[in-house]
Design an enzyme around this catalytic site. Sequence first.
Site, PDB file in Angstrom:
ATOM      1  N   LYS A 113      45.887  59.616  46.618  1.00  0.00           N
ATOM      2  CA  LYS A 113      47.242  59.486  46.737  1.00  0.00           C
ATOM      3  C   LYS A 113      48.005  60.898  46.528  1.00  0.00           C
ATOM      4  CE  LYS A 113      48.444  54.511  45.598  1.00  0.00           C
ATOM      5  NZ  LYS A 113      48.927  53.444  44.793  1.00  0.00           N
ATOM      6  N   LYS A 196      40.751  50.425  53.609  1.00  0.00           N
ATOM      7  CA  LYS A 196      41.334  49.223  52.895  1.00  0.00           C
ATOM      8  C   LYS A 196      42.663  48.647  53.539  1.00  0.00           C
ATOM      9  CE  LYS A 196      43.631  49.457  49.321  1.00  0.00           C
ATOM     10  NZ  LYS A 196      44.307  49.676  47.663  1.00  0.00           N
ATOM     11  N   LYS A 199      49.401  47.240  51.796  1.00  0.00           N
ATOM     12  CA  LYS A 199      50.587  47.059  52.159  1.00  0.00           C
ATOM     13  C   LYS A 199      51.507  48.339  52.495  1.00  0.00           C
ATOM     14  CE  LYS A 199      51.224  46.338  47.198  1.00  0.00           C
ATOM     15  NZ  LYS A 199      50.785  45.296  46.458  1.00  0.00           N
TER      16      LYS A 199
END
Length: 328
Positions: A113, A196, A199
Amino acid sequence: MKKIILSGIQPSGALTIGNYVGAVRNWAKLQTDETYCFYCVADMHAITVRQDPNELRKRSFETAALLLAAGIDPDKSTLFIQSQVPQHAQLSWVLCCNSYMGELSRMTQFKDKSATKNEENINAGLFTYPVLMAADILLYNADYVPVGVDQKQHLELCRDIAIRFNNAYGEVFKVPEPMIARVGAKIMSLQSPDKKMSKSDPNPNGFVAIMDEPDVIMKKFKRAVTDSESVIEYREDKLGVSNLLTIYATITGKSIEESVAEFQGMGYGQLKIKVAEAVIEELTPIQTAFKQYLANPDYISEVLEKGRKQASEAAQKILDKVFEKIGF
Ligand code: TYM
């Protein structure tokens, strides 16, 4: 003595079939006579990324409604919103003081991230996020934590923190076990099957949201990336096809082998349609129930208020012990 189950989900965007297959679907099934479950909408985790306040409030509420629609029974389990139970933040601070910079720096989710985010918002919360997650778990004496593969490392950290704390101050925390399904714990993106399903994917064709309309679901599966062969096999080098098989197997309750056998002699086009149909069939009743719950917001508020009380009562017991041990 019932086994205690705890898990959480961030209300940060449309929940996907990855969340559903990897976590939420199993949450409902784990409500048995031998277990007691705590399920939380992790809104405190969501603010590691800047959120629109009204949107966040709305999504937390809707996520609770979706969990009810997916079978979380408030008479059997405690369903609550994390930020409404202040003990999470309180324990999190204590645990921060018992966690090391080095171990937090090694969290792959933090590394990923912080590498991809715009630099101005690599905030300290993003770094200490796994400690908050450890607090979520340890506050309820959880025996098992059902999660997808991406949370495994955070669970290991939680165990390390619990053991370290117990060694330093005496037995306070139960050391939890991760519960990761053998199949379906990592659903991949339909567009980049080496990544992966998420969302937060900017490409909406990469994920199927639980609330996507049937025609949208069909369209997304039809566009799913596969490979240049035409044989339906479950193999490491056939990520797209294997992902479709995994989704099909978990949703229908069949094994991978049974699913592969079922598709013998068919082409990718047929496979995609069959998978989409299975997903639509599974999601339609959840979508209907979700709309019914949302039409009755007072009921959801009642459930969440009951959840808040139950969660904070349980959490306070552990927090009292912790405060006693550390000299507060
Ligand atoms: P979150 O909100 O990212 O995801 C919720 C759950 O869904 C699983 N999941 C997946 N499973 C399979 N395939 C995928 N593509 C996929 N994407 C997500 C996740 O593994 C997770 O189980 N930090 C957590 C939320 C949390 C939590 C907790 C979990 C907060 N406190 C305490 C367990 C215990 C998170 O961000 O999950």
